[in-house]
Design an enzyme around this catalytic site. Structure first.
Site, PDB file in Angstrom:
ATOM      1  CE1 TYR A 141       5.210 -51.118  25.661  1.00  0.00           C
ATOM      2  CE2 TYR A 141       4.989 -49.760  27.609  1.00  0.00           C
ATOM      3  CZ  TYR A 141       5.614 -50.045  26.417  1.00  0.00           C
ATOM      4  OH  TYR A 141       6.647 -49.257  25.981  1.00  0.00           O
ATOM      5  CE  LYS A 192       4.398 -44.426  11.557  1.00  0.00           C
ATOM      6  NZ  LYS A 192       5.290 -43.425  10.975  1.00  0.00           N
ATOM      7  CG  ASP A 224       7.096 -40.735  11.982  1.00  0.00           C
ATOM      8  OD1 ASP A 224       6.006 -40.267  12.377  1.00  0.00           O
ATOM      9  OD2 ASP A 224       7.270 -41.118  10.811  1.00  0.00           O
ATOM     10  CG  ASP A 248       7.786 -46.549  28.085  1.00  0.00           C
ATOM     11  OD1 ASP A 248       8.434 -45.853  28.870  1.00  0.00           O
ATOM     12  OD2 ASP A 248       7.907 -47.789  27.994  1.00  0.00           O
ATOM     13  CG  ASP A 252      12.206 -42.648  29.471  1.00  0.00           C
ATOM     14  OD1 ASP A 252      11.356 -42.284  30.323  1.00  0.00           O
ATOM     15  OD2 ASP A 252      12.935 -43.642  29.619  1.00  0.00           O
TER      16      ASP A 252
END
Ligand code: NAD
Length: 362
Positions: A141, A192, A224, A248, A252
């Site tokens: 980000y 990852k 994943d 993020d 959620d």
């Protein structure tokens, strides 16, 4: 020296829900001798309306001098056409970066009384209590270079950079280890590493840092798989630490396991334990000024503040008990109301928690 608390009600339902948190803070001050110095200031759309900027210098100064900031929410449709740098959200992002809040704590707790609110089967989620620790100021980000460029032949290409320094990984993993030590000491680092070099480094540094915390049992999981496990068997997790973007998304998903956005608090901390505390939901303009917003996410943000910035865990526990008590009594704002429970307004819910808390002082 007494600790300093800055209160920023913000926009939409922000002032309504913060008013209920203030009732609770008053009880903590008067009946439990909390002894914090309290200031209030403007942020977001309200600050833009009054002072022409979503994060006025006076607010920023007060935030810098505070040990803890309690924020309602910012934003609203009337501000969406403003230039990006004047939008309410810039006030929030400015506070995070100016205060160096790199560690974002997002608990996903499902109180047994609300097990029916989840879209998952009650036996999968009842009693769920996960803490997701998300890195907040680095990663893709913020990485540079970033942009959209035109290639030869006229086709456009968008690009961002995923970058983490060892020191950035180390400080967020330390923050998560400290938190894990206060809980069950189980910490899962999500990355990852099978595809990304950044994640390879993340995993190496995380393992190294964990050696400094012999009590912490660290495991690693690919993102994943973590997403899948989160909906398959979420109770296997206690504390999860991960990068900005993975956090993020996963936080959620974890929040939705509980099914009630009005119940979830969050904390964003700096390296020294100063922090900003806020509900995870937004300013909910659709229900503003109707007296129906759920104030419990904001009140539970006060619980986190007592624990992480004010170092008053015994008061945190009393306040949490008070929230559980009113839920046990069957009081529900409309967002969590089900058949057989008592529908109450924003202020009735705040009053009930404050009264219960007060009774615990005697
Ligand atoms: P939202 O979280 O405000 O609302 C989503 C839905 O949940 C709405 O139906 C709302 O009524 C409901 N809801 C939210 N909080 C509730 C509560 N405490 N009690 C009962 N119901 C509640 O998200 P949105 O509608 O996408 O965004 C509205 C505004 O909030 C936008 O301007 C957005 O930019 C802003 N926003 C701010 C923050 C923040 O301040 N941290 C976070 C997210 C969104």
């Amino acid at each position: 020296m007494s600790k300093k608390l800055l209160i920023l009600p913000g926009d939409g339902i922000g002032p309504e829900i913060v008013a209920e948190a203030v009732k609770v803070i008053s009880v903590l001050q008067i009946d439990f001798g909390l002894g914090v110095e309290i200031e209030q200031a403007m942020v977001g759309g309200k600050a833009y309306d009054a002072q022409g900027h979503p994060l006025p210098e006076t607010t920023l100064q007060l935030a810098r001098q505070s040990d803890a900031v309690l924020l309602g929410a910012v934003g609203g449709p009337q501000y969406e056409s403003l230039p990006r740098e004047l939008r309410p959200e810039r006030g929030l992002l400015g506070l995070r970066s100016e205060m160096g809040l790199f560690s974002n704590l997002r608990p996903a707790i499902l109180y047994p009384q609300l097990a029916d609110s989840s879209t998952l089967k009650p036996e999968i989620v009842s009693g769920l209590d996960i803490m997701i620790v998300r890195e907040l100021t680095g990663g893709i980000y913020f990485g540079r270079p970033r942009g959209i460029r035109e290639l030869e032949g006229g086709e456009r290409e968008g690009f961002n950079t995923l970058v983490y320094r060892e020191s950035e990984i180390e400080r967020i993993v330390r923050s998560a280890c400290d938190i894990a030590m206060k809980r069950s000491a189980r910490l899962c680092s999500v990355d990852k590493a099978n595809v990304l070099e950044v994640s390879e480094l993340w995993r190496e540094v995380a393992s190294r840092v964990a050696k400094d915390y012999p009590g912490v049992e660290m495991s690693h999981m690919y993102v994943d798989n973590a997403a899948m496990q989160l909906v398959r068997a979420p109770k296997q997790f206690d504390v999860v630490v991960t990068s900005n973007m993975f956090g993020d998304i996963l936080s959620d998903a974890a929040a939705m396991l509980t099914g009630s956005i009005g119940m979830l608090p969050s904390a964003s901390l700096d390296a020294g334990g100063k922090g900003m505390y806020e509900p995870i939901h937004g300013s909910a303009p659709d229900i503003a000024d109707k007296g129906i917003a759920n104030p419990l996410a904001t009140i539970l943000s006060v619980v986190m503040m007592l624990r992480y910035s004010l170092q008053r865990p015994e008061l945190a526990q009393r306040l949490e008990q008070s929230v559980e008590y009113v839920l046990d009594e069957g009081l529900r704002t409309p967002d969590i109301h089900t058949k057989g429970t008592e529908r109450v307004s924003t202020s009735q819910m705040g009053d009930a928690v404050a009264m219960r808390l007060q009774s615990l002082a005697n």
